[in-house]
Design a protein around this motif. Structure first.
Motif, PDB file in Angstrom:
ATOM      1  N   LEU A   1       6.362  -6.676   7.686  1.00 63.52           N
ATOM      2  CA  LEU A   1       5.264  -6.033   7.602  1.00 63.52           C
ATOM      3  C   LEU A   1       5.402  -4.756   8.154  1.00 63.52           C
ATOM      4  O   LEU A   1       5.574  -4.295   9.344  1.00 63.52           O
ATOM      5  CB  LEU A   1       4.126  -6.656   8.191  1.00 63.52           C
ATOM      6  N   VAL A   2       5.536  -3.454   7.542  1.00 62.82           N
ATOM      7  CA  VAL A   2       5.539  -2.362   7.981  1.00 62.82           C
ATOM      8  C   VAL A   2       4.286  -1.276   7.420  1.00 62.82           C
ATOM      9  O   VAL A   2       4.313  -0.250   7.623  1.00 62.82           O
ATOM     10  CB  VAL A   2       6.949  -1.621   7.836  1.00 62.82           C
ATOM     11  N   GLY A   3       3.552  -1.777   6.528  1.00 58.43           N
ATOM     12  CA  GLY A   3       2.442  -0.852   5.729  1.00 58.43           C
ATOM     13  C   GLY A   3       2.951  -0.436   4.404  1.00 58.43           C
ATOM     14  O   GLY A   3       4.225  -0.059   4.266  1.00 58.43           O
ATOM     15  N   LYS A   4       2.291  -0.411   3.370  1.00 55.19           N
ATOM     16  CA  LYS A   4       2.577  -0.118   2.165  1.00 55.19           C
ATOM     17  C   LYS A   4       3.090   1.376   2.239  1.00 55.19           C
ATOM     18  O   LYS A   4       4.157   1.592   1.352  1.00 55.19           O
ATOM     19  CB  LYS A   4       1.306   0.068   1.239  1.00 55.19           C
ATOM     20  N   ASP A   5       2.800   2.221   2.999  1.00 55.35           N
ATOM     21  CA  ASP A   5       3.357   3.496   2.846  1.00 55.35           C
ATOM     22  C   ASP A   5       4.855   3.576   3.310  1.00 55.35           C
ATOM     23  O   ASP A   5       5.604   4.499   2.683  1.00 55.35           O
ATOM     24  CB  ASP A   5       2.555   4.508   3.860  1.00 55.35           C
ATOM     25  N   ASN A   6       5.298   2.594   4.125  1.00 55.38           N
ATOM     26  CA  ASN A   6       6.640   2.788   4.317  1.00 55.38           C
ATOM     27  C   ASN A   6       7.461   1.653   3.480  1.00 55.38           C
ATOM     28  O   ASN A   6       8.674   1.546   3.583  1.00 55.38           O
ATOM     29  CB  ASN A   6       6.647   1.986   5.703  1.00 55.38           C
ATOM     30  N   ARG A   7       6.628   1.332   2.496  1.00 56.06           N
ATOM     31  CA  ARG A   7       7.516   0.549   1.341  1.00 56.06           C
ATOM     32  C   ARG A   7       7.294   1.279  -0.019  1.00 56.06           C
ATOM     33  O   ARG A   7       7.417   0.470  -0.880  1.00 56.06           O
ATOM     34  CB  ARG A   7       7.184  -0.867   1.567  1.00 56.06           C
ATOM     35  N   GLY A   8       7.053   2.487  -0.157  1.00 49.40           N
ATOM     36  CA  GLY A   8       6.826   2.972  -1.397  1.00 49.40           C
ATOM     37  C   GLY A   8       5.570   2.490  -2.198  1.00 49.40           C
ATOM     38  O   GLY A   8       5.732   2.169  -3.284  1.00 49.40           O
ATOM     39  N   GLY A   9       4.682   2.049  -1.358  1.00 54.37           N
ATOM     40  CA  GLY A   9       3.471   1.652  -2.168  1.00 54.37           C
ATOM     41  C   GLY A   9       3.442   0.140  -2.462  1.00 54.37           C
ATOM     42  O   GLY A   9       2.340  -0.512  -2.779  1.00 54.37           O
ATOM     43  N   LYS A  10       4.419  -0.581  -2.103  1.00 55.91           N
ATOM     44  CA  LYS A  10       4.382  -2.066  -2.475  1.00 55.91           C
ATOM     45  C   LYS A  10       3.903  -2.553  -1.320  1.00 55.91           C
ATOM     46  O   LYS A  10       4.248  -2.163  -0.173  1.00 55.91           O
ATOM     47  CB  LYS A  10       6.057  -2.510  -2.855  1.00 55.91           C
ATOM     48  N   ARG A  11       3.354  -3.933  -1.366  1.00 56.19           N
ATOM     49  CA  ARG A  11       2.828  -4.763  -0.378  1.00 56.19           C
ATOM     50  C   ARG A  11       3.509  -5.945  -0.222  1.00 56.19           C
ATOM     51  O   ARG A  11       4.209  -6.347  -1.191  1.00 56.19           O
ATOM     52  CB  ARG A  11       1.326  -5.175  -0.459  1.00 56.19           C
TER      53      ARG A  11
END
Lengths: 360, 74, 256
Positions: free
Chosen positions: A198-208
């Motif tokens: 769990l790193v936040g959507k922003d850190n995963r290119g928008g994917k949750r």
């Protein structure tokens, strides 16, 4: 040339974790491992890490759960009664497939037991499921301060590789003993990215990513279990570890782990000097247990003597894994030189037992 | 004339010196070379004349090992 | 010179309920003084026959059961309030007393403790506060003072990492089910007397069926404070009392 230092087993746990890149420790004092949180509280802030003293072991394990979800290398340490408190939490870690390292510096049990003396009375707890649901944690049992330092690094690697909680089991004797340790960095190979963190959507290119109960995420709890069965089979195939000492021609195989294995090794040396053909089989992973290797060595030797500072826990597995093919004897906690308390099983006492078995 | 006296039961004394500190009449001093059976440096009731039997040394002793007496007026 | 045939009256000595054994406490620990107070109050109220004590994990664990002559059990860490709940509900006439330290009640046992207060149980708690974890070697406790060095706060407790010290009787006083909440110390004879009175009041709340009582005792811990027994007395008056004021925070004859 890596630095060499005279450190205790507890100190080696903490240093090994930091060597593996673990900067986050959530724990609680309990004898005989309070030196581990004390070291972490001192050193982690210096390297930008975090030390949190939780309110209890129940608190620590859920902090580990949360910390593990971030994908960082995290750990806790405790002793036997504290591990019981963590049982539910470890079951959750297994269900959610979160990598985490839990160190158990074993003390005598059950109940409050005693913090001020040795004991190997947690074998059943750590191998047969410390918590509900029948999961397995990989269990590593070092037998020296150097091995503690090395296996701590391995534990984080295995936890990440298989997305599973890993337990490192030492005990009061190993925790308090000081030995010369080479503070070497061990590389166990590449690891996959932790896409599940769990790193936040922003850190995963928008994917949750959402962590929900396994029966949701696997569309059925049965699918979860089938996957775990596969995973455990792979762990058994690749990660089982053991060590043998003078077993090629022995006629009595001593089986022991941890501090008892150190003592038994000395007994083998002393026995050999007297013409006794002894050998030592030392499991390094208590789960997965090196059962096939142990069965082979036992059958070749013809007789087995289990040495453990308990009422008889490892011996149950040794009997089961040797399937009645060899006579299995036990030297348990009654072998301590001071049965009232604070006693240790001495190498000479092991040899006395051997002589008894030899009919003398 | 002392108005009271104390008896220190040395077996249980732990040499904490609270009795020495709390005696308002300075009746008790730490000995230099007398130890309890467990190795603690013992207090001694040296200034018997000044004792008023107030009981404070007894109350404050964590081992409850000081008996305090007061002389009964005739 | 005294007349050797003078009569003497014994003013004080070993309380009847204080078992003649060498206490497990360190020299200068105040738990021994608190033990005396517990023994004297139980005897004065005549309730030792009905008393059932529960000792939490910490220095009281073996110390209390082995030095006070009433029924005792030691408890798992923090769980004394749960066990006391059961005993008091089953034996409402028993005098049920828990003796717990700062970690036992304030850390691991805080959930158990608060829930006993929510339920408004009728037992009495003696809370021993020496601002460290004594038995395990001096780690930080919830009651450790800001800036105080312990083995897990080597540079001093700070707010960012570990928050503020925990005030238990003040917290208990906010709960409707609590009849008595007080804090006292035994570092001077005057405070010894007040502490004894507070404990007596707390026990009376239970005896008279009024409700839950808690008395916090500020205590010294010479080895883990790194101070001599006498230096500890100054630490209490200068530092501990600054953070933890003495007094009664709640004293009611009817809860609700």
């Amino acid at each position: 040339m890596p630095e060499r230092m005279l450190i205790s087993g507890n100190n080696a746990v903490a240093r090994g974790a930091i060597q593996a890149g673990c900067k986050y420790f959530f724990g609680y004092p309990i004898t005989p491992q309070s030196e581990i949180p004390e070291f972490m509280s001192r050193e982690l802030p210096k390297i930008g890490g975090v030390y949190v003293q939780s309110e209890s072991e129940s608190g620590s394990i859920y902090m580990v759960y949360g910390g593990g979800l971030t994908g960082k290398r995290i750990m806790t340490s405790t002793s036997s009664p504290g591990l019981s408190l963590m049982a539910e939490g470890i079951s959750y870690l297994a269900e959610q497939e979160i990598s985490a390292v839990i160190v158990n510096v074993v003390r005598m049990g059950p109940g409050i037991g005693t913090g001020g003396q040795g004991g190997q009375t947690d074998y059943l707890q750590v191998t047969k499921g410390c918590g509900h649901g029948g999961y397995h944690a990989i269990v590593l049992a070092p037998a020296s301060c150097q091995e503690i330092f090395d296996l701590m690094q391995l534990s984080f690697h295995l936890a990440d590789k298989y997305r599973t909680p890993v337990m490192v089991v030492t005990d009061f004797i190993l925790g308090q003993t000081e030995e010369l340790v080479e503070l070497r960095s061990l590389d166990f190979g590449p690891l996959p990215e932790k896409e599940w963190a769990l790193v936040g959507k922003d850190n995963r290119g928008g994917k949750r990513v959402a962590h929900v109960a396994a029966f949701f995420s696997y569309q059925g709890i049965l699918n979860y279990h089938m996957k775990q069965i596969e995973k455990y089979a792979e762990i058994k195939k690749n990660e089982t570890r053991h060590e043998t000492y003078m077993t090629e021609d022995c006629d009595l195989l001593i089986v022991a782990y941890g501090s008892s294995a150190r003592i038994a090794r000395r007994a083998v040396e002393m026995g050999r000097a007297r013409g006794l053909k002894l050998g030592l089989f030392r499991p390094i992973t208590l789960w997965p247990f090196p059962s096939l290797a142990m069965e082979e060595e036992s059958v070749r030797a013809g007789r087995v003597l289990v040495v453990e500072d308990s009422q008889g826990q490892l011996v149950e597995d040794v009997e089961a894994f040797t399937k009645g093919q060899v006579a299995v004897h036990l030297l348990g906690m009654w072998g301590r030189h001071n049965p009232g308390g604070g006693g240790i099983i001495h190498p000479e006492r092991i040899l006395q037992e051997v002589e008894k078995l030899n009919g003398r | 004339m002392p108005r009271g006296k104390i008896e220190i039961i040395e077996e249980f004394c732990k040499g904490c010196q609270l009795c020495v500190h709390f005696c308002s009449k300075e009746c008790i001093e730490i000995s230099r070379d007398r130890f309890s059976p467990n190795g603690f440096l013992l207090p001694e009731f040296v200034n018997e004349e000044a004792c008023i039997g107030c009981g404070i040394c007894g109350w404050m002793c964590p081992e409850c090992t000081i008996d305090v007496y007061r002389y009964v007026e005739d | 010179m005294e007349d050797s045939s003078s009569e003497v009256k014994k003013i004080t000595g070993r309380p009847k309920l204080r078992i003649p054994t060498l206490g497990m406490y360190c020299p200068g620990c105040h738990y021994g003084i608190i033990t005396r107070i517990i023994c004297e109050v139980l005897e004065e109220l005549g309730i030792e026959g009905k008393a059932i004590g529960l000792a939490g994990v910490g220095c009281s664990f073996g110390g209390a059961p082995m030095t006070i002559d009433v029924d005792w059990t030691s408890c798992p860490h923090g769980r004394a309030p749960a066990m006391a709940t059961a005993i008091k509900r089953i034996y409402p006439d028993a005098m049920v007393i828990t003796v717990q330290g700062d970690g036992d009640l304030g850390a691991i046992g805080l959930g158990c403790f608060m829930n006993a207060l929510v339920r408004g149980e009728h037992f009495t708690t003696i809370f021993l506060n020496n601002a460290v974890y004594g038995t395990t070697g001096g780690q930080m406790a919830p009651t450790t003072l800001l800036g105080m060095k312990t083995t897990t706060t080597p540079t001093g407790r700070n707010v960012e990492n570990s928050g503020y010290p925990l005030h238990i009787p003040e917290l208990a006083a906010t709960m409707k089910g609590v009849a008595y909440a007080a804090r006292c110390s035994v570092h001077t004879p005057g405070n010894f007397k007040k502490a004894k009175k507070a404990l007596r009041t707390a026990f009376e709340k239970q005896m008279n069926g009024i409700g839950y009582g808690i008395v916090e005792f500020i205590s010294a811990c010479p080895p883990n404070w790194g101070l001599s027994p006498l230096e500890c007395l100054d630490f209490i008056s200068d530092k501990m009392l600054e953070e933890y004021p003495l007094g009664e925070f709640k004293n009611v004859d009817q809860i609700g």
